[in-house]
Scaffold this motif. Sequence first.
Motif, PDB file in Angstrom:
ATOM      1  N   LYS A 215      -6.201 111.759 -13.549  1.00  0.00           N
ATOM      2  CA  LYS A 215      -7.324 110.879 -13.887  1.00  0.00           C
ATOM      3  C   LYS A 215      -6.810 109.460 -14.033  1.00  0.00           C
ATOM      4  CE  LYS A 215      -8.541 108.825 -17.104  1.00  0.00           C
ATOM      5  NZ  LYS A 215      -8.687 108.145 -18.406  1.00  0.00           N
ATOM      6  N   ASN A 217      -8.487 105.720 -13.864  1.00  0.00           N
ATOM      7  CA  ASN A 217      -9.808 105.098 -13.849  1.00  0.00           C
ATOM      8  C   ASN A 217     -10.054 104.226 -12.623  1.00  0.00           C
ATOM      9  OD1 ASN A 217     -10.021 106.381 -16.269  1.00  0.00           O
ATOM     10  ND2 ASN A 217     -10.414 104.561 -17.499  1.00  0.00           N
ATOM     11  N   GLU A 218      -9.069 103.407 -12.273  1.00  0.00           N
ATOM     12  CA  GLU A 218      -9.246 102.495 -11.144  1.00  0.00           C
ATOM     13  C   GLU A 218      -9.498 103.260  -9.839  1.00  0.00           C
ATOM     14  OE1 GLU A 218      -6.704 102.531 -13.170  1.00  0.00           O
ATOM     15  OE2 GLU A 218      -6.950 100.719 -14.392  1.00  0.00           O
ATOM     16  N   VAL A 221     -13.122 104.654  -9.876  1.00  0.00           N
ATOM     17  CA  VAL A 221     -14.072 103.574  -9.581  1.00  0.00           C
ATOM     18  C   VAL A 221     -14.045 103.233  -8.096  1.00  0.00           C
ATOM     19  CG1 VAL A 221     -14.587 101.130 -10.001  1.00  0.00           C
ATOM     20  CG2 VAL A 221     -13.977 102.623 -11.910  1.00  0.00           C
ATOM     21  N   SER A 278     -12.751 111.090 -21.028  1.00  0.00           N
ATOM     22  CA  SER A 278     -11.538 110.278 -20.950  1.00  0.00           C
ATOM     23  C   SER A 278     -11.747 109.074 -20.032  1.00  0.00           C
ATOM     24  CB  SER A 278     -10.375 111.138 -20.447  1.00  0.00           C
ATOM     25  OG  SER A 278      -9.185 110.385 -20.382  1.00  0.00           O
ATOM     26  N   PHE A 279     -12.444 109.271 -18.918  1.00  0.00           N
ATOM     27  CA  PHE A 279     -12.759 108.182 -17.990  1.00  0.00           C
ATOM     28  C   PHE A 279     -13.609 107.108 -18.679  1.00  0.00           C
ATOM     29  CE2 PHE A 279     -15.920 106.864 -14.577  1.00  0.00           C
ATOM     30  CZ  PHE A 279     -15.093 105.914 -14.006  1.00  0.00           C
ATOM     31  N   PRO A 283      -8.541 104.086 -21.132  1.00  0.00           N
ATOM     32  CA  PRO A 283      -8.071 103.441 -19.890  1.00  0.00           C
ATOM     33  C   PRO A 283      -6.811 104.075 -19.314  1.00  0.00           C
ATOM     34  CG  PRO A 283      -7.375 102.152 -21.784  1.00  0.00           C
ATOM     35  CD  PRO A 283      -8.198 103.284 -22.333  1.00  0.00           C
ATOM     36  N   GLY A 384     -17.883 104.748 -17.622  1.00  0.00           N
ATOM     37  CA  GLY A 384     -16.583 104.531 -17.004  1.00  0.00           C
ATOM     38  C   GLY A 384     -16.618 103.459 -15.926  1.00  0.00           C
ATOM     39  N   SER A 387     -16.914  99.895 -17.613  1.00  0.00           N
ATOM     40  CA  SER A 387     -15.880  99.491 -18.557  1.00  0.00           C
ATOM     41  C   SER A 387     -14.871  98.543 -17.908  1.00  0.00           C
ATOM     42  CB  SER A 387     -15.152 100.721 -19.084  1.00  0.00           C
ATOM     43  OG  SER A 387     -16.042 101.535 -19.812  1.00  0.00           O
TER      44      SER A 387
END
Length: 387
Positions: A215, A217-218, A221, A278-279, A283, A384, A387
């Motif tokens: 996982k 985040n970037e 996205v 978590s997402f 971060p 997410g 953010s």
Amino acid sequence: MDTFELALARSLVQKEAYTWFPPGVLFPELSLFKSNGARGILVRIVRGGEIESLDQLLKSSFDEAKEILKDHPYQAITVLQFITYLSSPDEHLIRVLSNLERHDTAPDIAVYTAWFDFENKAYSSNLPWFSKGILPKSVILEAADHSQEPAELQVLQQEIVQILEERHAEWQNVYVQTSSKAVYSLLVIIVGMYLWMSSVGSVNSYYVLTKFGAKINERIVAGEYWRLVTPMFLHLHLLHLMVNAFALYSLRTAEWIFGSNRFLLIFLAAGVSGNVASFALSPYPAVGASGAIFGVLGALLYFGTQRRDFFRRTMGSAIWMTLAVNLLSGFMIPHISNEGHIGGLIGGFLASAALGLPKAPDRLYQPVAAVVLTSLLAIGIWRGFIS
């Protein structure tokens, strides 16, 4: 004292989910057994006047525990030697009883001692505080009061047999299977993924974790949405894998209750819920099956809302203790995603509420639980992305 022993056995069978061990064997010693998660509990009721050697009693308790571990699927055994005396033991004997215990780690066996004198109706033990519930004082005093009333031993014995028959029927109604094929399949997958990662490089390197679907985040996205699923099958190191694998194996009771198909759906829904949480709230990169495992705990908590008495008698204290310890650890140990744990817990509870229990009628709240779970996932994903 015969009446006391049977009255105590009836109370322990009825209120604390014990059973005779071995089944139907009463004299010269009465033993009772129950499961407390991965640990078995054995209570031996022994008359003080018939004990030739306390050291020998301790040894026999330990040997009995080893035999149980050979024949039953438990990781550990706790034995309580409950010794009854007609009058109060003298000070020397009390000191001996207070220190009459044994602990071994291979295999994991703990033997403790409790004693009761009828003259003063006094109960004492060397049990640690967290194990006092093995033999509640209230149950002993109730049995002592009952032993002073006229009662036929055969009647008490028949009542115990009837309770055990009802208990057996209850268990058949609760457990839809005794196999753990879903748990074993998941264990094969997560171990296989770990070995595959190890063959590519260091499993905790950013390159390997990124390659296998951690996982991040970037990346999510950017459109790599599978990273909301794959992290539940990945682990940072061998200890991380072993802890989660053992936890999943220890919770296989959930599969017996919900059945393999429902269990898999709950596990996956909880794992995704944990990753989405978590997402949305953390971060940092994350991997691990712990969110899904918390979801299994959530499913067992849901089961507890439906079968409260059964849950209390058989697994309630162990589930609450496991949950409390793991949540506390998450707050105290750095780099653990408590967001994922709590998200998985909520996701598992809602997923199990939406699916329901296999042998239970459909409930009006089931579609509501499904809508709430879906809404929370949508909100988490939206959060997410912004953010």
